[in-house]
Design a protein around this motif. Structure first.
Motif, PDB file in Angstrom:
ATOM      1  N   ASP A 106      24.582 -24.154  -1.534  1.00  0.00           N
ATOM      2  CA  ASP A 106      24.784 -24.212   0.026  1.00  0.00           C
ATOM      3  C   ASP A 106      26.137 -24.024   0.271  1.00  0.00           C
TER       4      ASP A 106
ATOM      5  N   ARG B  13      20.064 -23.925   1.417  1.00  0.00           N
ATOM      6  CA  ARG B  13      19.608 -24.811   2.533  1.00  0.00           C
ATOM      7  C   ARG B  13      20.558 -25.012   3.580  1.00  0.00           C
ATOM      8  N   ALA B  14      20.275 -25.016   4.830  1.00  0.00           N
ATOM      9  CA  ALA B  14      21.246 -25.351   5.865  1.00  0.00           C
ATOM     10  C   ALA B  14      21.496 -26.901   5.944  1.00  0.00           C
TER      11      ALA B  14
ATOM     12  N   VAL C 114      27.937 -21.143   3.196  1.00  0.00           N
ATOM     13  CA  VAL C 114      28.703 -21.308   4.196  1.00  0.00           C
ATOM     14  C   VAL C 114      30.266 -20.651   3.941  1.00  0.00           C
TER      15      VAL C 114
ATOM     16  N   GLU D  83      28.705 -27.329   6.841  1.00  0.00           N
ATOM     17  CA  GLU D  83      29.370 -26.629   7.830  1.00  0.00           C
ATOM     18  C   GLU D  83      30.340 -27.450   8.488  1.00  0.00           C
TER      19      GLU D  83
ATOM     20  N   PRO E 204      23.915 -29.304   7.644  1.00  0.00           N
ATOM     21  CA  PRO E 204      24.957 -29.589   8.514  1.00  0.00           C
ATOM     22  C   PRO E 204      26.321 -30.489   8.004  1.00  0.00           C
TER      23      PRO E 204
END
Length: 111
Positions: A17, A91-92, A21, A97, A94
């Protein structure tokens, strides 16, 4: 349930993950990011999961670079840069990020 250790790992998935990013990174850098976002772990655990991820196709070695510097063990360091491989399933997240955006903003303010 089959015997032995399961193939999946929370730590390896989180590194996937992070790389999703960041794009690419070397072990020490990925370890620093990991420990600032998640529960701290040892560097060796991150290195282990990077090596295992290469075997499983989750990571690909982008390049290996020797850099000059003043280190406790000598004048050079060898950095292995990784990127996501074909078997990676990011997986996204937040939290990752947001952390990367804040980190970039801080580095821009310093310059």
């Amino acid at each position: 349930m089959p015997r032995g250790r399961p193939v999946g790992s929370d730590i390896r998935q989180r590194v996937v993950d992070i790389l999703a990013v960041v794009g690419q990174g070397y072990g020490y850098e990925l370890h620093k990011i990991y420990c600032e976002i998640f529960t701290p772990c040892t560097r060796e655990v991150v290195y282990y999961h990077l090596r295992t991820g290469v075997k499983l196709g989750q990571f690909v070695i982008e390049k290996v670079v020797s850099e000059e510097g003043s280190y406790s063990w000598g004048k050079t360091v060898e950095k292995t840069y990784y990127r996501l491989g074909p078997a990676a399933q990011p997986r996204a997240m937040p939290s990752i990020e947001n952390y990367i955006k804040e980190r970039k903003a801080k580095s821009i303010k310093k310059d």
